[in-house]
Design an enzyme around this catalytic site. Sequence first.
Site, PDB file in Angstrom:
ATOM      1  N   ASN A 143       0.838  -1.203   0.000  1.00 34.11           N
ATOM      2  CA  ASN A 143       0.000   0.000   0.000  1.00 34.11           C
ATOM      3  C   ASN A 143       0.868   1.245   0.000  1.00 34.11           C
ATOM      4  O   ASN A 143       2.050   1.186   0.354  1.00 34.11           O
ATOM      5  CB  ASN A 143      -0.989  -0.009   1.182  1.00 34.11           C
ATOM      6  CG  ASN A 143      -0.431  -0.726   2.387  1.00 34.11           C
ATOM      7  OD1 ASN A 143       0.471  -0.217   3.050  1.00 34.11           O
ATOM      8  ND2 ASN A 143      -0.916  -1.943   2.648  1.00 34.11           N
ATOM      9  N   SER A 146      -8.250  -0.675   0.703  1.00 34.07           N
ATOM     10  CA  SER A 146      -7.951  -2.049   1.089  1.00 34.07           C
ATOM     11  C   SER A 146      -8.486  -3.031   0.035  1.00 34.07           C
ATOM     12  O   SER A 146      -9.639  -2.921  -0.399  1.00 34.07           O
ATOM     13  CB  SER A 146      -8.629  -2.320   2.436  1.00 34.07           C
ATOM     14  OG  SER A 146      -8.397  -3.637   2.837  1.00 34.07           O
ATOM     15  N   SER A 148      -6.476   1.176   3.340  1.00 40.58           N
ATOM     16  CA  SER A 148      -5.550   0.069   3.538  1.00 40.58           C
ATOM     17  C   SER A 148      -5.562  -0.368   5.002  1.00 40.58           C
ATOM     18  O   SER A 148      -5.600   0.472   5.910  1.00 40.58           O
ATOM     19  CB  SER A 148      -4.150   0.551   3.159  1.00 40.58           C
ATOM     20  OG  SER A 148      -3.200  -0.217   3.830  1.00 40.58           O
ATOM     21  N   SER A 149      -5.491  -1.677   5.221  1.00 43.58           N
ATOM     22  CA  SER A 149      -5.500  -2.184   6.599  1.00 43.58           C
ATOM     23  C   SER A 149      -4.256  -1.729   7.372  1.00 43.58           C
ATOM     24  O   SER A 149      -4.219  -1.797   8.591  1.00 43.58           O
ATOM     25  CB  SER A 149      -5.591  -3.712   6.590  1.00 43.58           C
ATOM     26  OG  SER A 149      -4.533  -4.239   5.814  1.00 43.58           O
ATOM     27  N   GLU A 150      -3.234  -1.254   6.642  1.00 41.72           N
ATOM     28  CA  GLU A 150      -2.006  -0.796   7.319  1.00 41.72           C
ATOM     29  C   GLU A 150      -1.996   0.713   7.542  1.00 41.72           C
ATOM     30  O   GLU A 150      -0.924   1.324   7.637  1.00 41.72           O
ATOM     31  CB  GLU A 150      -0.760  -1.217   6.525  1.00 41.72           C
ATOM     32  CG  GLU A 150      -0.529  -2.707   6.421  1.00 41.72           C
ATOM     33  CD  GLU A 150      -0.283  -3.425   7.748  1.00 41.72           C
ATOM     34  OE1 GLU A 150      -0.328  -2.786   8.815  1.00 41.72           O
ATOM     35  OE2 GLU A 150      -0.073  -4.640   7.695  1.00 41.72           O
ATOM     36  N   HIS A 153       5.395  -6.179  -0.119  1.00 48.37           N
ATOM     37  CA  HIS A 153       5.792  -7.544   0.263  1.00 48.37           C
ATOM     38  C   HIS A 153       6.794  -8.053  -0.777  1.00 48.37           C
ATOM     39  O   HIS A 153       6.763  -9.219  -1.141  1.00 48.37           O
ATOM     40  CB  HIS A 153       4.576  -8.473   0.281  1.00 48.37           C
ATOM     41  CG  HIS A 153       3.544  -8.121   1.308  1.00 48.37           C
ATOM     42  ND1 HIS A 153       2.364  -8.806   1.424  1.00 48.37           N
ATOM     43  CD2 HIS A 153       3.508  -7.154   2.255  1.00 48.37           C
ATOM     44  CE1 HIS A 153       1.641  -8.275   2.412  1.00 48.37           C
ATOM     45  NE2 HIS A 153       2.306  -7.265   2.932  1.00 48.37           N
TER      46      HIS A 153
HETATM   47 ZN    ZN Z   1       1.710  -5.896   4.361  1.00 56.07          ZN
END
Ligand code: ZN
Length: 219
Positions: A29, A45, A74-76, A97
Amino acid sequence: MNYNEEKQALVNYGKKMSTEGLSSGTSGNLSIFNKESGLVFITPSGVDYQKTTSKDIVVMDLEGNIIDGDKKPSSEWHLHTLFYKNKPDARAVVHTHSVFCTTISALRMPIKPVHYVIADANSIEVPCADYKRYGTEELAKSAVKAAGKSDAVLLANHGIVVCGKDISSAYSLAKEMEYVAEIQYRAMSIGKPILLTDDEMKEVAEGFKNYGQPKKEDK
Ligand SMILES: [Zn+2]
């Protein structure tokens, strides 16, 4: 509220991140921080980067309150906002990632000075933060703590986070750290890498200050 420039930049760099192999599927993200307005622009997300449009970008404040947008951020988002709170010069954060950074993070070891471009992270090595579950405030705290002055930090068994003065610098740093992580992986596969010393890295950092074309006022 408009901020088309920020939103479009995130859409473009999201596509780049996916086509250039830094992210597979919807992983990773990106965000941009506009200091004047105090607003954070962040990718949604679970939306495919190739299908994301500027309408999907979520606008939030540093406390995580949604100001604009109908998608979930985004979950982050904790990771992104905590970087902006702790790094006064950060205007963009990129989390991926990417394979080699994640490989090194699975060993829970830092990315080491196997190549001089690691100096772009403003650090001699890129530390690895303690493992915490994805999407938690604990992960954000662990990452910021481990990063210290470094503009890049590995997340154990997860990936990497980097920040920069704009989205283009943050994205380039994510690519460079993936390159250094790959060199480290390859060198460790065939032997024991010889690391650059602190003095050699200081020399590189000095050289980076004058790298590139001279500014107009220098002529
Ligand atoms: Zn991640």
